[in-house]
Design a protein around this motif. Structure first.
Motif, PDB file in Angstrom:
ATOM      1  N   GLU A   1      28.939 -89.813  65.153  1.00 44.66           N
ATOM      2  CA  GLU A   1      28.460 -88.552  64.582  1.00 44.66           C
ATOM      3  C   GLU A   1      28.030 -88.720  63.130  1.00 44.66           C
ATOM      4  OE1 GLU A   1      31.716 -85.942  65.225  1.00 44.66           O
ATOM      5  OE2 GLU A   1      31.298 -85.667  67.373  1.00 44.66           O
ATOM      6  N   GLN A   2      28.796 -89.513  62.378  1.00 46.69           N
ATOM      7  CA  GLN A   2      28.456 -89.745  60.974  1.00 46.69           C
ATOM      8  C   GLN A   2      27.141 -90.500  60.854  1.00 46.69           C
ATOM      9  OE1 GLN A   2      29.752 -88.555  58.281  1.00 46.69           O
ATOM     10  NE2 GLN A   2      28.444 -89.695  56.857  1.00 46.69           N
ATOM     11  N   SER A   3      26.904 -91.443  61.746  1.00 46.76           N
ATOM     12  CA  SER A   3      25.658 -92.222  61.710  1.00 46.76           C
ATOM     13  C   SER A   3      24.454 -91.330  61.974  1.00 46.76           C
ATOM     14  CB  SER A   3      25.711 -93.354  62.729  1.00 46.76           C
ATOM     15  OG  SER A   3      25.570 -92.876  64.053  1.00 46.76           O
ATOM     16  N   ILE A   4      24.655 -90.285  62.754  1.00 48.85           N
ATOM     17  CA  ILE A   4      23.574 -89.346  63.054  1.00 48.85           C
ATOM     18  C   ILE A   4      23.421 -88.330  61.928  1.00 48.85           C
ATOM     19  CG2 ILE A   4      22.822 -87.527  64.639  1.00 48.85           C
ATOM     20  CD1 ILE A   4      24.367 -89.025  66.854  1.00 48.85           C
ATOM     21  N   ARG A   5      24.552 -87.887  61.380  1.00 48.09           N
ATOM     22  CA  ARG A   5      24.567 -86.789  60.414  1.00 48.09           C
ATOM     23  C   ARG A   5      23.796 -87.113  59.146  1.00 48.09           C
ATOM     24  NH1 ARG A   5      29.840 -86.433  59.714  1.00 48.09           N
ATOM     25  NH2 ARG A   5      30.071 -85.289  61.673  1.00 48.09           N
ATOM     26  N   THR A   6      23.843 -88.360  58.695  1.00 49.25           N
ATOM     27  CA  THR A   6      23.185 -88.695  57.436  1.00 49.25           C
ATOM     28  C   THR A   6      21.668 -88.583  57.531  1.00 49.25           C
ATOM     29  OG1 THR A   6      22.948 -91.073  57.889  1.00 49.25           O
ATOM     30  CG2 THR A   6      25.049 -90.325  56.941  1.00 49.25           C
ATOM     31  N   GLY A   7      21.134 -88.760  58.734  1.00 46.33           N
ATOM     32  CA  GLY A   7      19.694 -88.710  58.905  1.00 46.33           C
ATOM     33  C   GLY A   7      18.972 -89.926  58.363  1.00 46.33           C
ATOM     34  N   ASP A   8      19.728 -90.902  57.873  1.00 47.81           N
ATOM     35  CA  ASP A   8      19.145 -92.128  57.311  1.00 47.81           C
ATOM     36  C   ASP A   8      19.146 -93.210  58.375  1.00 47.81           C
ATOM     37  OD1 ASP A   8      18.464 -94.422  55.895  1.00 47.81           O
ATOM     38  OD2 ASP A   8      19.531 -93.768  54.090  1.00 47.81           O
ATOM     39  N   GLU A   9      17.979 -93.780  58.645  1.00 50.60           N
ATOM     40  CA  GLU A   9      17.857 -94.799  59.677  1.00 50.60           C
ATOM     41  C   GLU A   9      18.758 -96.001  59.407  1.00 50.60           C
ATOM     42  OE1 GLU A   9      16.620 -96.860  63.038  1.00 50.60           O
ATOM     43  OE2 GLU A   9      16.421 -94.749  62.490  1.00 50.60           O
ATOM     44  N   LYS A  10      19.018 -96.298  58.131  1.00 51.37           N
ATOM     45  CA  LYS A  10      19.868 -97.440  57.788  1.00 51.37           C
ATOM     46  C   LYS A  10      21.313 -97.244  58.230  1.00 51.37           C
ATOM     47  CE  LYS A  10      18.813 -97.552  53.402  1.00 51.37           C
ATOM     48  NZ  LYS A  10      18.823 -97.997  51.987  1.00 51.37           N
ATOM     49  N   ASP A  11      21.724 -95.989  58.429  1.00 47.75           N
ATOM     50  CA  ASP A  11      23.102 -95.702  58.834  1.00 47.75           C
ATOM     51  C   ASP A  11      23.272 -95.593  60.349  1.00 47.75           C
ATOM     52  OD1 ASP A  11      23.906 -95.568  56.170  1.00 47.75           O
ATOM     53  OD2 ASP A  11      23.422 -93.432  56.032  1.00 47.75           O
ATOM     54  N   ALA A  12      22.171 -95.622  61.075  1.00 49.10           N
ATOM     55  CA  ALA A  12      22.217 -95.360  62.512  1.00 49.10           C
ATOM     56  C   ALA A  12      22.837 -96.528  63.282  1.00 49.10           C
ATOM     57  CB  ALA A  12      20.815 -95.089  63.036  1.00 49.10           C
ATOM     58  N   VAL A  13      23.472 -96.204  64.408  1.00 49.69           N
ATOM     59  CA  VAL A  13      23.863 -97.217  65.388  1.00 49.69           C
ATOM     60  C   VAL A  13      22.688 -97.365  66.342  1.00 49.69           C
ATOM     61  CG1 VAL A  13      25.477 -97.842  67.212  1.00 49.69           C
ATOM     62  CG2 VAL A  13      26.291 -96.586  65.211  1.00 49.69           C
ATOM     63  N   HIS A  14      22.111 -98.554  66.406  1.00 52.90           N
ATOM     64  CA  HIS A  14      20.867 -98.742  67.141  1.00 52.90           C
ATOM     65  C   HIS A  14      21.077 -99.203  68.580  1.00 52.90           C
ATOM     66  CE1 HIS A  14      19.840 -99.417  62.794  1.00 52.90           C
ATOM     67  NE2 HIS A  14      19.030 -98.439  63.116  1.00 52.90           N
ATOM     68  N   PHE A  15      22.270 -99.729  68.871  1.00 52.35           N
ATOM     69  CA  PHE A  15      22.509-100.253  70.217  1.00 52.35           C
ATOM     70  C   PHE A  15      24.013-100.398  70.417  1.00 52.35           C
ATOM     71  CE2 PHE A  15      21.811-102.808  73.995  1.00 52.35           C
ATOM     72  CZ  PHE A  15      20.562-102.381  74.424  1.00 52.35           C
ATOM     73  N   ALA A  16      24.430-100.395  71.671  1.00 58.24           N
ATOM     74  CA  ALA A  16      25.854-100.606  71.963  1.00 58.24           C
ATOM     75  C   ALA A  16      26.011-101.547  73.146  1.00 58.24           C
ATOM     76  CB  ALA A  16      26.537 -99.276  72.270  1.00 58.24           C
ATOM     77  N   TRP A  17      26.945-102.479  72.981  1.00 63.03           N
ATOM     78  CA  TRP A  17      27.367-103.346  74.086  1.00 63.03           C
ATOM     79  C   TRP A  17      28.789-102.948  74.452  1.00 63.03           C
ATOM     80  CZ3 TRP A  17      25.887-108.741  71.664  1.00 63.03           C
ATOM     81  CH2 TRP A  17      24.501-108.918  71.753  1.00 63.03           C
ATOM     82  N   TYR A  18      29.007-102.592  75.719  1.00 62.96           N
ATOM     83  CA  TYR A  18      30.370-102.344  76.181  1.00 62.96           C
ATOM     84  C   TYR A  18      30.776-103.486  77.104  1.00 62.96           C
ATOM     85  CZ  TYR A  18      34.723-100.354  77.417  1.00 62.96           C
ATOM     86  OH  TYR A  18      36.078-100.186  77.546  1.00 62.96           O
ATOM     87  N   CYS A  19      31.861-104.173  76.756  1.00 64.10           N
ATOM     88  CA  CYS A  19      32.278-105.382  77.463  1.00 64.10           C
ATOM     89  C   CYS A  19      33.431-105.101  78.423  1.00 64.10           C
ATOM     90  CB  CYS A  19      32.701-106.460  76.462  1.00 64.10           C
ATOM     91  SG  CYS A  19      31.392-106.951  75.319  1.00 64.10           S
ATOM     92  N   VAL A  20      33.289-105.623  79.633  1.00 63.30           N
ATOM     93  CA  VAL A  20      34.325-105.539  80.668  1.00 63.30           C
ATOM     94  C   VAL A  20      34.579-106.951  81.176  1.00 63.30           C
ATOM     95  CG1 VAL A  20      34.979-104.534  82.886  1.00 63.30           C
ATOM     96  CG2 VAL A  20      33.476-103.259  81.332  1.00 63.30           C
ATOM     97  N   ALA A  21      35.844-107.364  81.241  1.00 59.37           N
ATOM     98  CA  ALA A  21      36.165-108.725  81.682  1.00 59.37           C
ATOM     99  C   ALA A  21      35.965-108.852  83.191  1.00 59.37           C
ATOM    100  CB  ALA A  21      37.598-109.076  81.318  1.00 59.37           C
ATOM    101  N   GLY A  22      35.147-109.833  83.591  1.00 61.26           N
ATOM    102  CA  GLY A  22      34.901-110.048  85.011  1.00 61.26           C
ATOM    103  C   GLY A  22      36.126-110.523  85.753  1.00 61.26           C
ATOM    104  N   ASP A  23      37.013-111.252  85.080  1.00 67.02           N
ATOM    105  CA  ASP A  23      38.192-111.772  85.768  1.00 67.02           C
ATOM    106  C   ASP A  23      39.247-110.695  85.996  1.00 67.02           C
ATOM    107  OD1 ASP A  23      38.974-111.456  83.147  1.00 67.02           O
ATOM    108  OD2 ASP A  23      39.628-113.535  82.857  1.00 67.02           O
ATOM    109  N   GLY A  24      39.093-109.547  85.310  1.00 72.02           N
ATOM    110  CA  GLY A  24      40.038-108.452  85.518  1.00 72.02           C
ATOM    111  C   GLY A  24      39.627-107.524  86.640  1.00 72.02           C
ATOM    112  N   ALA A  25      38.319-107.458  86.910  1.00 72.06           N
ATOM    113  CA  ALA A  25      37.766-106.657  88.003  1.00 72.06           C
ATOM    114  C   ALA A  25      38.203-105.200  87.935  1.00 72.06           C
ATOM    115  CB  ALA A  25      38.131-107.268  89.351  1.00 72.06           C
ATOM    116  N   ARG A  26      38.310-104.649  86.695  1.00 71.64           N
ATOM    117  CA  ARG A  26      38.706-103.250  86.529  1.00 71.64           C
ATOM    118  C   ARG A  26      37.779-102.564  85.532  1.00 71.64           C
ATOM    119  NH1 ARG A  26      44.848-102.557  85.029  1.00 71.64           N
ATOM    120  NH2 ARG A  26      44.279-100.386  85.453  1.00 71.64           N
TER     121      ARG A  26
END
Length: 405
Positions: free
Chosen positions: A113-138
């Motif tokens: 929310e803070q990254s959006i609120r400032t309105g400044d492109e330099k503060d934005a989150v541009h991408f997200a990686w969500y990691c899940v372990a394949g060996d856990g299968a959950r």
């Protein structure tokens, strides 16, 4: 190998030429500052403890941010890792575990929310990686909730199944447990993700069917790079490409493609500049364009050119191209160009010649950097290209090309 400064005989420079070269240094400095201050991409990486986030980051990017300095805590649960001359910021979320889950979710929401609120492109989150372990299968409900929060905030999300063991090519084998996990994640979160990728970030020891020890190479990294580059906002793609480790084939190809776009821009700019020259200008008047071109190409390959003497570089790489194409003499301390078979025309290089010289310098530099990167990879060395070696190799390649014509 001798340095450029040892090999080049410096002519006495006129005030005009000095001013031109000062302009080159100023323009390159401005380009450096712009890349440093405005061009960074910010990637948020999240997942449970032990999913292999650090190993993944080290495999994908050319800098191990966590090892070069202490990260900056931006919330209790999120730390940003950044280097001054590196075009990427990594926002690392604490592992999404048990009793801390609600607190971590609240921090993620606040951070986004803070990254959006400032309105400044330099503060934005541009991408997200969500990691899940394949060996856990959950893949738990709380994880699906995090993915949804990020997606609904307008952040492109790729789910990465880490620690992959069974592949078909660079992707899933349909009868594997990783493929079943993929299908479950798509069922729960398919609406909120851009892609789902299977990755093995580092080589691992295993056994074949007969019990023999084998070593499995990293897999899926090129697929992850492609997915991220495809869905990342266009204005941040160059920053992402610059940050990539050239050990990945897709990364090297993306770097080359981006570098060729720079050459096309510089060629057009040099042609236009020479077609409408300033009185008293000459080949060195193109040095601002060519210096920026070399700086930006090198940037894609991780060549750190701060403090480079651009005057010596441009003189070393441009002069061999003029032999035969133009006659050259030193008049007033700078190059005067004479078209072959023609007459002196105010000491001004033609638009065609300016474009030809600039394009050959740029394309030759790309060839040099590709060759240096591949040589280091073949030897198993880290890819650390110094500007001195890169520019000396470039000057040598151009001399050979001109000699062969």
């Amino acid at each position: 190998m001798n340095s450029l400064t040892e090999r080049i005989v410096k002519p006495d420079m006129s005030d005009v030429t000095d001013n031109i070269l000062k302009k080159a240094r100023l323009m390159v400095g401005q380009a450096v500052d712009k890349d440093r201050n405005e061009g960074k991409a910010r990637i948020l990486i999240a997942g449970k403890t032990g999913v292999g986030k650090s190993t993944l980051l080290n495999a994908i990017f050319s800098e191990d941010l966590a090892k070069v300095g202490v990260g900056q805590p931006v919330t209790q649960e999120i730390t940003e890792f950044e280097r001054e001359n590196f075009p990427l910021i990594i926002a690392d979320s604490k592992g999404l575990e048990g009793e801390d889950y609600e607190e971590i979710v609240d921090d993620l929401k606040s951070y986004v929310e803070q990254s959006i609120r400032t309105g400044d492109e330099k503060d934005a989150v541009h991408f997200a990686w969500y990691c899940v372990a394949g060996d856990g299968a959950r893949y738990e409900e709380g994880e699906a909730n995090i993915v949804q929060i990020l997606s609904e905030a307008g952040i492109p999300v790729v789910v990465i199944i880490t620690k992959g063991r069974i592949f078909r090519g660079d992707s899933f084998r349909e009868d594997s447990k990783e493929a079943k996990l993929r299908d479950y994640i798509l069922e729960k979160s398919g609406t909120f993700i851009k892609d789902i990728v299977l990755v093995r970030s580092e080589a691992e020891e295993d056994e074949d069917d007969d019990g023999n020890i084998i070593f499995k190479k990293p897999k899926g990294l090129d697929t992850l790079i492609q997915a991220t580059e495809r869905h990342l906002a266009q204005g941040k793609q160059n920053a992402f490409i610059q940050a990539l480790n050239v050990r990945n084939e897709t990364a090297l190809r993306l770097k080359e493609d981006a570098a060729r776009e720079v050459v096309n821009w510089a060629t057009a700019a040099a042609t236009a500049a020479a077609a409408a020259p300033l009185p008293g200008s000459d080949m060195l008047s193109l040095s601002p364009i060519q210096s920026i071109m070399l700086y930006k190409i090198g940037n894609h390959y991780g060549v750190k050119t701060e403090g480079t003497n651009w005057k010596n570089v441009i003189m070393a790489v441009a002069a061999p191209l003029l032999t035969g194409m133009v006659a050259r003499s030193v008049v007033g301390g700078f190059f005067k160009l004479v078209p072959v078979g023609g007459t002196i025309v105010g000491g001004i290089i033609s638009g065609t010649s300016a474009g030809f010289v600039t394009k050959m310098i740029g394309e030759s530099y790309i060839d040099v950097l590709n060759a240096m990167a591949r040589e280091a990879i073949a030897k198993g060395d880290s890819v650390n290209i110094t500007p001195e070696l890169a520019f000396n190799n470039l000057a040598e390649v151009i001399r050979r090309k001109k000699k062969d014509k």
